[in-house]
Motif scaffolding. Sequence first.
Motif, PDB file in Angstrom:
ATOM      1  N   TYR A 177      70.190  81.732  64.960  1.00 16.40           N
ATOM      2  CA  TYR A 177      69.197  82.792  65.102  1.00 16.40           C
ATOM      3  C   TYR A 177      69.446  83.593  66.360  1.00 16.40           C
ATOM      4  CZ  TYR A 177      67.119  79.308  68.250  1.00 16.40           C
ATOM      5  OH  TYR A 177      66.921  78.404  69.269  1.00 16.40           O
ATOM      6  N   PHE A 178      68.763  84.725  66.445  1.00 11.91           N
ATOM      7  CA  PHE A 178      68.744  85.502  67.682  1.00 11.91           C
ATOM      8  C   PHE A 178      67.299  85.530  68.130  1.00 11.91           C
ATOM      9  CE2 PHE A 178      68.127  89.797  69.673  1.00 11.91           C
ATOM     10  CZ  PHE A 178      68.805  89.528  70.848  1.00 11.91           C
ATOM     11  N   SER A 179      67.036  85.026  69.326  1.00 11.24           N
ATOM     12  CA  SER A 179      65.679  85.098  69.840  1.00 11.24           C
ATOM     13  C   SER A 179      65.729  85.434  71.318  1.00 11.24           C
ATOM     14  CB  SER A 179      64.929  83.779  69.603  1.00 11.24           C
ATOM     15  OG  SER A 179      63.564  83.948  69.949  1.00 11.24           O
ATOM     16  N   ALA A 180      65.272  86.628  71.654  1.00  7.19           N
ATOM     17  CA  ALA A 180      65.299  87.078  73.049  1.00  7.19           C
ATOM     18  C   ALA A 180      63.995  86.728  73.752  1.00  7.19           C
ATOM     19  CB  ALA A 180      65.535  88.590  73.083  1.00  7.19           C
TER      20      ALA A 180
ATOM     21  N   ALA B  69      71.462  84.903  71.299  1.00  2.98           N
ATOM     22  CA  ALA B  69      71.165  85.595  72.561  1.00  2.98           C
ATOM     23  C   ALA B  69      71.980  85.012  73.718  1.00  2.98           C
ATOM     24  CB  ALA B  69      69.667  85.503  72.867  1.00  2.98           C
ATOM     25  N   ASP B  70      72.419  83.751  73.571  1.00  2.00           N
ATOM     26  CA  ASP B  70      73.240  83.141  74.627  1.00  2.00           C
ATOM     27  C   ASP B  70      74.672  83.656  74.585  1.00  2.00           C
ATOM     28  OD1 ASP B  70      71.156  81.591  75.591  1.00  2.00           O
ATOM     29  OD2 ASP B  70      71.556  79.970  74.162  1.00  2.00           O
ATOM     30  N   ASN B  71      75.127  84.034  73.406  1.00  2.00           N
ATOM     31  CA  ASN B  71      76.505  84.537  73.261  1.00  2.00           C
ATOM     32  C   ASN B  71      76.697  85.037  71.834  1.00  2.00           C
ATOM     33  OD1 ASN B  71      79.215  85.027  73.217  1.00  2.00           O
ATOM     34  ND2 ASN B  71      79.851  82.888  73.574  1.00  2.00           N
TER      35      ASN B  71
ATOM     36  N   VAL C 248      73.505  91.180  65.745  1.00  2.00           N
ATOM     37  CA  VAL C 248      73.203  90.052  64.849  1.00  2.00           C
ATOM     38  C   VAL C 248      73.942  90.238  63.529  1.00  2.00           C
ATOM     39  CG1 VAL C 248      71.378  88.883  63.536  1.00  2.00           C
ATOM     40  CG2 VAL C 248      70.969  89.569  65.910  1.00  2.00           C
ATOM     41  N   SER C 249      73.868  91.452  62.963  1.00  2.00           N
ATOM     42  CA  SER C 249      74.557  91.625  61.674  1.00  2.00           C
ATOM     43  C   SER C 249      76.059  91.428  61.859  1.00  2.00           C
ATOM     44  CB  SER C 249      74.213  92.950  60.996  1.00  2.00           C
ATOM     45  OG  SER C 249      74.454  94.016  61.831  1.00  2.00           O
ATOM     46  N   ASN C 250      76.609  91.860  62.998  1.00  2.00           N
ATOM     47  CA  ASN C 250      78.045  91.633  63.238  1.00  2.00           C
ATOM     48  C   ASN C 250      78.358  90.136  63.313  1.00  2.00           C
ATOM     49  OD1 ASN C 250      78.603  94.333  63.282  1.00  2.00           O
ATOM     50  ND2 ASN C 250      78.600  94.531  65.502  1.00  2.00           N
ATOM     51  N   ALA C 251      77.476  89.370  63.964  1.00  2.00           N
ATOM     52  CA  ALA C 251      77.713  87.919  64.066  1.00  2.00           C
ATOM     53  C   ALA C 251      77.609  87.266  62.676  1.00  2.00           C
ATOM     54  CB  ALA C 251      76.715  87.287  65.033  1.00  2.00           C
ATOM     55  N   LEU C 252      76.614  87.673  61.882  1.00  2.00           N
ATOM     56  CA  LEU C 252      76.454  87.062  60.547  1.00  2.00           C
ATOM     57  C   LEU C 252      77.656  87.369  59.648  1.00  2.00           C
ATOM     58  CD1 LEU C 252      72.642  87.583  59.735  1.00  2.00           C
ATOM     59  CD2 LEU C 252      73.770  85.750  61.017  1.00  2.00           C
ATOM     60  N   GLN C 253      78.296  88.513  59.902  1.00  2.00           N
ATOM     61  CA  GLN C 253      79.486  88.870  59.115  1.00  2.00           C
ATOM     62  C   GLN C 253      80.627  87.878  59.358  1.00  2.00           C
ATOM     63  OE1 GLN C 253      79.751  91.045  56.803  1.00  2.00           O
ATOM     64  NE2 GLN C 253      78.146  92.589  57.147  1.00  2.00           N
ATOM     65  N   ARG C 254      80.558  87.125  60.464  1.00  2.00           N
ATOM     66  CA  ARG C 254      81.638  86.163  60.761  1.00  2.00           C
ATOM     67  C   ARG C 254      81.392  84.804  60.107  1.00  2.00           C
ATOM     68  NH1 ARG C 254      81.673  84.638  65.719  1.00  2.00           N
ATOM     69  NH2 ARG C 254      80.026  85.836  66.693  1.00  2.00           N
TER      70      ARG C 254
ATOM     71  N   VAL D  61      72.570  86.811  84.064  1.00  2.00           N
ATOM     72  CA  VAL D  61      73.283  85.855  83.212  1.00  2.00           C
ATOM     73  C   VAL D  61      72.721  85.848  81.792  1.00  2.00           C
ATOM     74  CG1 VAL D  61      73.766  83.380  82.911  1.00  2.00           C
ATOM     75  CG2 VAL D  61      73.811  84.397  85.191  1.00  2.00           C
ATOM     76  N   LYS D  62      71.411  85.983  81.672  1.00  2.00           N
ATOM     77  CA  LYS D  62      70.760  85.823  80.357  1.00  2.00           C
ATOM     78  C   LYS D  62      70.744  87.090  79.513  1.00  2.00           C
ATOM     79  CE  LYS D  62      69.395  81.462  80.588  1.00  2.00           C
ATOM     80  NZ  LYS D  62      69.770  80.463  79.584  1.00  2.00           N
ATOM     81  N   CYS D  63      70.942  88.256  80.121  1.00  2.00           N
ATOM     82  CA  CYS D  63      70.941  89.485  79.313  1.00  2.00           C
ATOM     83  C   CYS D  63      72.058  89.387  78.274  1.00  2.00           C
ATOM     84  CB  CYS D  63      71.153  90.711  80.201  1.00  2.00           C
ATOM     85  SG  CYS D  63      71.383  92.209  79.215  1.00  2.00           S
ATOM     86  N   PRO D  64      71.739  89.483  76.981  1.00  2.00           N
ATOM     87  CA  PRO D  64      72.774  89.241  75.965  1.00  2.00           C
ATOM     88  C   PRO D  64      73.851  90.312  75.889  1.00  2.00           C
ATOM     89  CG  PRO D  64      70.665  89.779  74.924  1.00  2.00           C
ATOM     90  CD  PRO D  64      70.399  89.665  76.400  1.00  2.00           C
ATOM     91  N   VAL D  65      73.608  91.464  76.520  1.00  2.00           N
ATOM     92  CA  VAL D  65      74.612  92.536  76.420  1.00  2.00           C
ATOM     93  C   VAL D  65      75.141  92.975  77.792  1.00  2.00           C
ATOM     94  CG1 VAL D  65      73.821  93.427  74.176  1.00  2.00           C
ATOM     95  CG2 VAL D  65      72.739  94.269  76.274  1.00  2.00           C
TER      96      VAL D  65
END
Length: 269
Positions: free
Chosen positions: A12-15, A41-43, A72-78, A198-202
Amino acid sequence: MKIIDTKLTAIYFSAADTTRKCVEEVSEGFGIELNKAINLADNFEVVLPDFSENDVVIIASPVYRGRLPLQVSNALQRLNGRNARAIAMVVYGNRDYDDALLEQTDILRSKSFRIVGQGAFIGQHSIFPKVGTSRPDTSDILQLREFGKECRKAIEADNESYALELPKGKRPYKKISGVPVHPKADESDCTRCGICVVKCPVGAIPQDRPFTTDNNVCISCGRCIFVCSNKARHYSGAAYSIIGTIFKAAFSKRKSPYWSVAKPSLISY
Ligand SMILES: Cc1cc2nc3c(=O)[nH]c(=O)nc-3n(C[C@H](O)[C@H](O)[C@H](O)COP(=O)(O)O)c2cc1C
Ligand code: SF4
Ligand code: SF4
């Protein structure tokens, strides 16, 4: 299928933590401890696990402007489902989820997951917390657990078709767009601890001036606000107050969760 043979994973992605809470309630209802939980969100580039047909994967994302966040959609594509079961969820801030659940289920099907359940649940709006305040609440939690329980039953029943209705939404999906507001801190409130950097995902927060934000990179996810123990980071400015007032007036009426679980009687598509 015997549920005892199952490994339950969550991706999941949870910020701002509401999606994580929703995922945990679904796994509670499902009745199996999470074997692994990956918060994108961590990576966003994390190596994603390989799955097989005995796996069940909860996939969850917040809704950003009616879509999945692009990262997120880019990560799910992997992902490669290899016939694993998926529980597909989006969490939204009581405005609308528009095309986000349709987009997510489209991706998961294209990646060879068998979707056993799909749902859109409500969490406190991470930009405008006066909308969807304190959700998921007790009533949402009951729904999330029920959803998890029914997903388990559908798997145990071994429904061959795994037919699900199409979630609402339109193809082509809404155009992806960002929001025009970004958090920052007052310099005097910031201890320069560097946690938000450190925690900002981007990577939108410069290490040497962590009270500022690169608005061209920031996706307004709110994670820096959530992790700053000094409560230094926040949204501010005229645009934020005006949009906030409009949002509160337009989207305060309580929305109810939507969820649906695969049933053999429905026609597969
Ligand atoms: C950039 C951005 C866009 C959002 N767009 C929507 C939206 O279109 N509809 C909605 O109801 N909520 C929207 N939200 C609210 C989030 O979907 C909601 O707060 C969600 O619970 C956040 O998940 P998290 O706490 O796990 O990060 C948006 C939030 C952000 C940060
Ligand atoms: S987490 Fe808060 S206090 Fe720490 S650097 Fe960021 S803004 Fe400053
Ligand atoms: S700076 Fe922007 S992208 Fe980074 S954590 Fe804060 S809100 Fe999210």
